[in-house]
Design a protein around this motif. Structure first.
Motif, PDB file in Angstrom:
ATOM      1  N   SER A 182       0.393   9.145  -0.318  1.00 65.13           N
ATOM      2  CA  SER A 182       0.596  10.426  -0.686  1.00 65.13           C
ATOM      3  C   SER A 182       1.155  11.620   0.497  1.00 65.13           C
ATOM      4  CB  SER A 182      -0.010  11.335  -1.770  1.00 65.13           C
ATOM      5  OG  SER A 182      -1.815  11.523  -1.170  1.00 65.13           O
ATOM      6  N   GLU A 201      -3.403   3.740  -3.012  1.00 66.27           N
ATOM      7  CA  GLU A 201      -3.531   2.639  -3.535  1.00 66.27           C
ATOM      8  C   GLU A 201      -3.134   1.085  -2.970  1.00 66.27           C
ATOM      9  OE1 GLU A 201      -0.921   5.033  -7.285  1.00 66.27           O
ATOM     10  OE2 GLU A 201      -1.249   2.751  -7.531  1.00 66.27           O
ATOM     11  N   TYR A 202      -3.391   0.214  -2.751  1.00 60.46           N
ATOM     12  CA  TYR A 202      -3.474  -1.251  -1.989  1.00 60.46           C
ATOM     13  C   TYR A 202      -2.888  -1.852  -3.671  1.00 60.46           C
ATOM     14  CZ  TYR A 202      -5.547   1.284   1.143  1.00 60.46           C
ATOM     15  OH  TYR A 202      -6.600   2.068   2.541  1.00 60.46           O
ATOM     16  N   ALA A 251       0.634  -1.496   0.145  1.00 61.75           N
ATOM     17  CA  ALA A 251      -0.464  -0.034   0.097  1.00 61.75           C
ATOM     18  C   ALA A 251       1.233   1.238  -0.026  1.00 61.75           C
ATOM     19  CB  ALA A 251      -0.937  -0.027   1.116  1.00 61.75           C
ATOM     20  N   VAL A 304       4.738   2.427  -6.675  1.00 56.69           N
ATOM     21  CA  VAL A 304       4.153   1.028  -6.762  1.00 56.69           C
ATOM     22  C   VAL A 304       5.977   0.034  -6.169  1.00 56.69           C
ATOM     23  CG1 VAL A 304       2.004   1.526  -6.451  1.00 56.69           C
ATOM     24  CG2 VAL A 304       3.830   0.448  -8.687  1.00 56.69           C
ATOM     25  N   ASP A 324      -3.639  -5.611  -5.165  1.00 53.63           N
ATOM     26  CA  ASP A 324      -5.057  -6.687  -5.759  1.00 53.63           C
ATOM     27  C   ASP A 324      -4.942  -7.333  -4.153  1.00 53.63           C
ATOM     28  OD1 ASP A 324      -5.351  -6.086  -8.671  1.00 53.63           O
ATOM     29  OD2 ASP A 324      -5.561  -5.254  -6.944  1.00 53.63           O
ATOM     30  N   LYS A 357      -6.838  -5.190  -1.215  1.00 51.14           N
ATOM     31  CA  LYS A 357      -8.120  -4.596  -1.004  1.00 51.14           C
ATOM     32  C   LYS A 357      -8.672  -4.703  -0.441  1.00 51.14           C
ATOM     33  CE  LYS A 357      -7.016  -2.333  -5.602  1.00 51.14           C
ATOM     34  NZ  LYS A 357      -7.086  -2.454  -7.057  1.00 51.14           N
ATOM     35  N   ASN A 397      -4.206  10.684  -2.826  1.00 56.37           N
ATOM     36  CA  ASN A 397      -3.874   9.624  -2.979  1.00 56.37           C
ATOM     37  C   ASN A 397      -3.086   8.252  -2.149  1.00 56.37           C
ATOM     38  OD1 ASN A 397      -3.884  10.420  -6.313  1.00 56.37           O
ATOM     39  ND2 ASN A 397      -2.807  11.570  -5.619  1.00 56.37           N
ATOM     40  N   HIS A 415       4.200   8.967  -5.142  1.00 55.88           N
ATOM     41  CA  HIS A 415       3.590   7.147  -4.650  1.00 55.88           C
ATOM     42  C   HIS A 415       3.772   6.689  -5.514  1.00 55.88           C
ATOM     43  CE1 HIS A 415       0.832  10.178  -6.446  1.00 55.88           C
ATOM     44  NE2 HIS A 415       0.085   9.177  -6.804  1.00 55.88           N
TER      45      HIS A 415
END
Length: 122
Positions: free
Chosen positions: A52, A59-60, A49, A104, A62, A65, A57, A102
């Protein structure tokens, strides 16, 4: 000297919950995106994960999630990872990291902690 110190790992049964914390010092925390990564034995480090600098922002991966939630407290220079409905394959060492954005991809992160072990038993 930049330091990232993770805590909150441990042994938990499948279906349980843990909250990881990462306290950061030595940098302007509010200017950095913060990520969580994990590495299981024999596997590559993988993204979990990211949040920001302004929390706009998030994000994870999949695989997490709907079960994990990342948050940050700039007053405490701390980033959190709330982990619910844990599965055996969530077992890994969890690392927090700081980056300019941010991302990944782990290779884009500037600073890393030493990690905290999470073990999920069946």
């Amino acid at each position: 000297q930049v330091q990232l110190l993770e805590s909150g790992g441990g042994l938990v049964q499948a279906g349980g919950s843990l909250r990881l914390s990462c306290v950061v010092s030595g940098l302007t925390f509010r200017s950095y995106a913060m990520g969580w990564f994990r590495q299981a034995p024999g596997k590559e480090r993988e993204f979990v994960a990211v949040i920001s600098w302004n929390s706009a922002n998030i994000e994870y991966a999949d695989s997490v999630k709907g079960r994990f939630a990342i948050s940050r407290d700039d007053a405490r220079n701390t980033v959190y990872l709330e982990m619910n409905s844990l599965k055996v394959n969530d077992t890994a060492r969890y690392y927090c990291a700081a980056a300019q954005s941010h991302w990944v991809h782990s290779n884009l992160y500037d600073y890393w902690g030493q990690g905290t072990q999470v073990t999920v038993s069946s």
